[in-house]
Design a protein around this motif. Structure first.
Motif, PDB file in Angstrom:
ATOM      1  N   LEU A   1       0.832  -1.207   0.000  1.00 50.40           N
ATOM      2  CA  LEU A   1       0.000   0.000   0.000  1.00 50.40           C
ATOM      3  C   LEU A   1       0.866   1.257   0.000  1.00 50.40           C
ATOM      4  N   ALA A   2       1.878   1.288   0.865  1.00 51.87           N
ATOM      5  CA  ALA A   2       2.764   2.458   0.940  1.00 51.87           C
ATOM      6  C   ALA A   2       3.555   2.629  -0.349  1.00 51.87           C
ATOM      7  N   ALA A   3       4.048   1.539  -0.911  1.00 55.08           N
ATOM      8  CA  ALA A   3       4.812   1.630  -2.160  1.00 55.08           C
ATOM      9  C   ALA A   3       3.929   2.179  -3.282  1.00 55.08           C
ATOM     10  N   PHE A   4       2.712   1.675  -3.356  1.00 50.01           N
ATOM     11  CA  PHE A   4       1.734   2.122  -4.341  1.00 50.01           C
ATOM     12  C   PHE A   4       1.482   3.625  -4.202  1.00 50.01           C
ATOM     13  N   ALA A   5       1.160   4.054  -3.001  1.00 48.44           N
ATOM     14  CA  ALA A   5       0.862   5.466  -2.747  1.00 48.44           C
ATOM     15  C   ALA A   5       2.070   6.349  -3.050  1.00 48.44           C
ATOM     16  N   ASN A   6       3.235   5.905  -2.649  1.00 40.86           N
ATOM     17  CA  ASN A   6       4.448   6.706  -2.857  1.00 40.86           C
ATOM     18  C   ASN A   6       4.797   6.876  -4.324  1.00 40.86           C
TER      19      ASN A   6
END
Length: 191
Positions: free
Chosen positions: A83-88
């Motif tokens: 999720l964090a990688a996607f958002a970043n």
């Protein structure tokens, strides 16, 4: 167009995308592109149908570039890490390529959208959500939630909406990703 000029549709679209990053997507026209290449506007019509065609092609390029970055960032990740990688990826892309990011939001007709990298983005988003055990219709609601939260924050941040307040925008971004992760992990089951 003279072969000597070496212009191709691909080269023009990439130059248009670069121009969008420099001056803003709304300022990209065939005329502006012709000026950049020091050629007559009419000579570009053998490669592009007009400014709307150019903008659509920039949107398609931008969607593809972002999808490639997301795909690379998600490899081997799951749950909050994914999720964090996607958002970043989206946030970093918007910072590095503001015109392209805007272009990726261009409304496309149904046929063009279906042939674009848009469905690839949706599949990757759903892949992240499978790690949270969401089923339909909750998964579709969550796809829309992620798009709204992340795009909304990125849009406000890029417009300078948070520049004069604290805490730091990076701290808020991490907080948002954490809270979205918590929401997805504790999502109530639809009866």
């Amino acid at each position: 167009m003279s072969p000597r000029a070496g212009l191709t549709t691909d080269r023009l679209v990439r130059a248009g995308a670069d121009l969008a990053d420099e001056v803003g997507f709304d300022q990209v026209t065939v005329s502006a592109l012709a000026k950049q290449f020091d050629v007559k506007v009419a000579s570009l019509y053998s490669h592009l149908k007009g400014s709307q065609d150019l903008r659509t092609r920039i949107a398609l390029l931008s969607l593809e570039e972002m999808a490639d970055r997301v795909s690379t960032a998600l490899a081997g990740r799951a749950g909050k890490d994914a999720l964090a990688a996607f958002a970043n990826v989206y946030r970093d892309f918007a910072r590095e390529h503001p015109g392209r990011y805007t272009a990726a939001r261009l409304p496309l007709d149904t046929e063009t959208a279906a042939a674009s990298a848009g469905p690839r983005h949706a599949r990757m988003t759903r892949a992240i959500l499978r790690g949270y055990d969401l089923t339909e219709p909750d998964q579709t609601h969550a796809v829309r939630l992620l798009g709204s939260v992340f795009h909304g924050y990125i849009s406000l941040e890029s417009a300078g909406g948070f520049s004069h307040s604290s805490p730091d925008t990076e701290e808020t971004w991490v907080w948002i990703v954490d809270r979205v992760d918590t929401l997805l992990r504790t999502w109530p089951t639809t009866p």
